[in-house]
Design an enzyme around this catalytic site. Sequence first.
Site, PDB file in Angstrom:
ATOM      1  N   ARG A  27      68.882  20.146  58.573  1.00 31.77           N
ATOM      2  CA  ARG A  27      70.623  20.739  58.997  1.00 31.77           C
ATOM      3  C   ARG A  27      70.800  21.777  57.615  1.00 31.77           C
ATOM      4  NH1 ARG A  27      74.202  22.581  61.790  1.00 31.77           N
ATOM      5  NH2 ARG A  27      76.218  21.501  61.848  1.00 31.77           N
ATOM      6  N   GLY A  28      71.027  22.942  58.051  1.00 36.08           N
ATOM      7  CA  GLY A  28      70.965  24.033  57.144  1.00 36.08           C
ATOM      8  C   GLY A  28      72.167  23.732  56.072  1.00 36.08           C
ATOM      9  N   ASP A  30      73.460  21.240  55.030  1.00 36.62           N
ATOM     10  CA  ASP A  30      73.330  20.190  54.090  1.00 36.62           C
ATOM     11  C   ASP A  30      72.311  20.365  53.062  1.00 36.62           C
ATOM     12  OD1 ASP A  30      75.002  18.611  55.240  1.00 36.62           O
ATOM     13  OD2 ASP A  30      73.798  17.315  56.347  1.00 36.62           O
ATOM     14  N   THR A  31      71.148  21.083  53.324  1.00 34.59           N
ATOM     15  CA  THR A  31      69.955  21.032  52.546  1.00 34.59           C
ATOM     16  C   THR A  31      69.227  22.511  52.149  1.00 34.59           C
ATOM     17  OG1 THR A  31      68.126  20.544  54.234  1.00 34.59           O
ATOM     18  CG2 THR A  31      69.335  18.900  53.104  1.00 34.59           C
ATOM     19  N   ARG A  32      69.507  23.736  53.219  1.00 31.15           N
ATOM     20  CA  ARG A  32      69.007  24.973  53.011  1.00 31.15           C
ATOM     21  C   ARG A  32      69.105  25.330  51.806  1.00 31.15           C
ATOM     22  NH1 ARG A  32      68.375  28.033  57.108  1.00 31.15           N
ATOM     23  NH2 ARG A  32      70.167  27.239  58.350  1.00 31.15           N
ATOM     24  N   GLY A  59      71.781  29.607  69.204  1.00 33.01           N
ATOM     25  CA  GLY A  59      72.291  29.652  70.498  1.00 33.01           C
ATOM     26  C   GLY A  59      72.610  28.177  70.759  1.00 33.01           C
ATOM     27  N   GLU A  93      65.144  19.632  68.367  1.00 32.93           N
ATOM     28  CA  GLU A  93      63.697  19.825  67.505  1.00 32.93           C
ATOM     29  C   GLU A  93      63.126  18.305  67.074  1.00 32.93           C
ATOM     30  OE1 GLU A  93      65.299  23.220  64.300  1.00 32.93           O
ATOM     31  OE2 GLU A  93      64.803  21.191  63.579  1.00 32.93           O
TER      32      GLU A  93
END
Length: 176
Positions: A27-28, A30-32, A59, A93
């Site tokens: 999840r970007g 949170d952790t990107r 999208g 995913e």
Amino acid sequence: MALLTTRGTSSSSFTQRCKYDVFLSFRGEDTRNGFTSHLNGILRHNSINTFMEDKLQRGEKISAKLLEAIESSKISIIVFSKNYASSTWCLDELVKILECKNNGQVVLPVFYKVDPSNVHNQQEKFGEALAKYEKKFKDNKEKVQSWRAALNEASHISSWHYKNEYVFNLYFVITN
């Protein structure tokens, strides 16, 4: 490169169609810019070909390119963080990753600052997100059930529980 090529990859056709060594599901928000980017950097620095979806167009539906990247990876690392389930993209995913696991892909869950039991029992943020989706997708309950089942299944895979930013132990497992 000493990558996990024998453990969990029983089919030679599976390894032949692999374009990436590692697919990173996260999840970007949170952790990107922390854990996942550090892990990605360490892997790439050591010549491990990773796929990190930071350049794909977002999208409502998961893109065909992303599904292809999951299918063509030897290993998928799922970084469960507190807001992972708030993304239908992440949940789609996850379903695809577990489908690929059944075809020989190695799957490594990481619980980043989240208790694994919250994923397994779908509590706290995971439970809140799924309750929201049950209302949103009331005409497609199978979709939410597939997400619940995937979270449950993934929580039973041998995993790592990280409460800090250190990624070296996970790198060691991937390369040995």
